[in-house]
Design an enzyme around this catalytic site. Structure first.
Site, PDB file in Angstrom:
ATOM      1  N   HIS A  67       5.852   6.571   6.736  1.00  0.00           N
ATOM      2  CA  HIS A  67       5.463   6.077   5.419  1.00  0.00           C
ATOM      3  C   HIS A  67       4.913   7.233   4.592  1.00  0.00           C
ATOM      4  O   HIS A  67       4.717   8.341   5.108  1.00  0.00           O
ATOM      5  CB  HIS A  67       4.430   4.949   5.541  1.00  0.00           C
ATOM      6  CG  HIS A  67       3.169   5.371   6.224  1.00  0.00           C
ATOM      7  ND1 HIS A  67       2.962   5.253   7.576  1.00  0.00           N
ATOM      8  CD2 HIS A  67       2.034   5.935   5.737  1.00  0.00           C
ATOM      9  CE1 HIS A  67       1.767   5.711   7.900  1.00  0.00           C
ATOM     10  NE2 HIS A  67       1.191   6.142   6.794  1.00  0.00           N
ATOM     11  N   HIS A 113       0.818  -1.216   0.000  1.00  0.00           N
ATOM     12  CA  HIS A 113       0.000   0.000   0.000  1.00  0.00           C
ATOM     13  C   HIS A 113       0.851   1.265   0.000  1.00  0.00           C
ATOM     14  O   HIS A 113       0.349   2.337  -0.345  1.00  0.00           O
ATOM     15  CB  HIS A 113      -0.922   0.028   1.217  1.00  0.00           C
ATOM     16  CG  HIS A 113      -1.937  -1.078   1.224  1.00  0.00           C
ATOM     17  ND1 HIS A 113      -2.911  -1.191   0.254  1.00  0.00           N
ATOM     18  CD2 HIS A 113      -2.129  -2.115   2.073  1.00  0.00           C
ATOM     19  CE1 HIS A 113      -3.665  -2.258   0.517  1.00  0.00           C
ATOM     20  NE2 HIS A 113      -3.204  -2.833   1.603  1.00  0.00           N
ATOM     21  N   HIS A 160       2.409   8.986   1.254  1.00  0.00           N
ATOM     22  CA  HIS A 160       1.172   8.987   0.477  1.00  0.00           C
ATOM     23  C   HIS A 160       1.316   9.956  -0.697  1.00  0.00           C
ATOM     24  O   HIS A 160       1.949  11.011  -0.570  1.00  0.00           O
ATOM     25  CB  HIS A 160      -0.021   9.427   1.334  1.00  0.00           C
ATOM     26  CG  HIS A 160      -0.347   8.474   2.440  1.00  0.00           C
ATOM     27  ND1 HIS A 160      -1.190   7.403   2.277  1.00  0.00           N
ATOM     28  CD2 HIS A 160       0.070   8.435   3.727  1.00  0.00           C
ATOM     29  CE1 HIS A 160      -1.294   6.745   3.420  1.00  0.00           C
ATOM     30  NE2 HIS A 160      -0.533   7.347   4.315  1.00  0.00           N
ATOM     31  N   THR A 192      -5.773   6.645   8.655  1.00  0.00           N
ATOM     32  CA  THR A 192      -6.298   6.922   7.315  1.00  0.00           C
ATOM     33  C   THR A 192      -6.381   5.658   6.473  1.00  0.00           C
ATOM     34  O   THR A 192      -6.639   5.728   5.272  1.00  0.00           O
ATOM     35  CB  THR A 192      -5.439   7.969   6.585  1.00  0.00           C
ATOM     36  OG1 THR A 192      -4.126   7.437   6.367  1.00  0.00           O
ATOM     37  CG2 THR A 192      -5.342   9.250   7.403  1.00  0.00           C
TER      38      THR A 192
END
Length: 249
Positions: free
Chosen positions: A115, A90, A117, A200
């Site tokens: 991480h 992901h 996004h 999220t």
């Protein structure tokens, strides 16, 4: 009896696995960012993910309007440690043990992982930044605090370039990153947005104290392209604010 430091580190290791955007391990419910596994369906995919559909403190949000407040200063006591870069299916996630802690709203939270996004999950006046990095922390009781930093094209950031160079192309693969200093991906911690929100990603648990830095970090467009070649879009749409307060210092 185990020491408080041992308990915090043990909890951190568990949360680093449980609370990150997870890969498609056997037996897990498949979710994604589009199609039948996309965000509008997350709440229907598992009985444990009801917050994704019915929660009233969901993240991300638009942070274009906020109320002025006297917020306690964020203090970052992160330290260099051995990190590993992982493609979890992901996102690209960077895990490290004993990575230090942050003081947020007067409480101590251990840094677990960070991480990325694309585009940014939080928006400003309805507009996205090209990317956003989330630094995930937890305290000894399991309460979460995430620091979000916007990434904007127009500069060169050596840490971001290194991480994108090391980013595995196959799901489940990982690369050692050695000792790195995550502070290189942080801007001005004195100018922040603060609100109560959620994870999220599924299960969208409403257990997160969010701090979003107002100043972006500038990175190279080629390095953004390296991430989006792997994950063209991995951002949940913004969620209703409902009755929450969004504060800024």
């Amino acid at each position: 009896m185990p020491s408080p430091i041992f308990l915090v580190r043990s909890l951190a290791l568990g949360l680093a696995f449980l609370l990150s955007p997870l890969s498609h391990a056997a037996g897990q419910v498949h979710w994604d960012y589009s199609g039948q596994g996309g965000p509008s369906h997350w709440g229907d995919l598992s009985a444990d993910w009801e917050d994704c559909r019915a929660g009233h403190q969901q993240s991300p949000i638009d942070i274009g309007r906020a109320t002025a407040a006297l917020l306690l200063k964020v203090e970052l006591h992160w330290q260099a440690t051995e990190w590993t870069v992982i493609n979890n299916g992901h996102t690209i996630q960077v895990n490290g043990a004993s990575a230090g802690y942050a003081m947020i709203d007067g409480a101590r939270y251990e840094l677990l992982q960070f991480h990325f996004h694309a585009p940014s999950e939080h928006t400003v006046g309805g507009a996205h930044f090209p990317m956003e990095v989330h630094f995930v922390h937890a305290d000894a009781e399991g309460r979460l605090a995430v620091i979000g930093v916007m990434l904007q094209a127009g500069g060169n950031n050596s840490l971001f370039r290194t991480l994108m160079f090391l980013a595995p192309k196959e799901e489940g693969a990982q690369s050692p990153a050695g000792q790195i200093e995550p502070l290189e991906l942080v801007s001005d911690v004195s100018r922040v947005i603060r609100y109560q929100g959620s994870l999220t990603t599924p299960p969208c648990s409403e257990t997160v104290l969010w701090t979003v830095l107002k100043q972006p970090v500038f990175v190279n467009q080629r390095d953004i392209d390296a991430f989006t070649a792997l994950f063209p879009m991995n951002a949940r749409p913004v969620q209703p604010l409902f009755r929450r307060f969004v504060l800024e210092n």
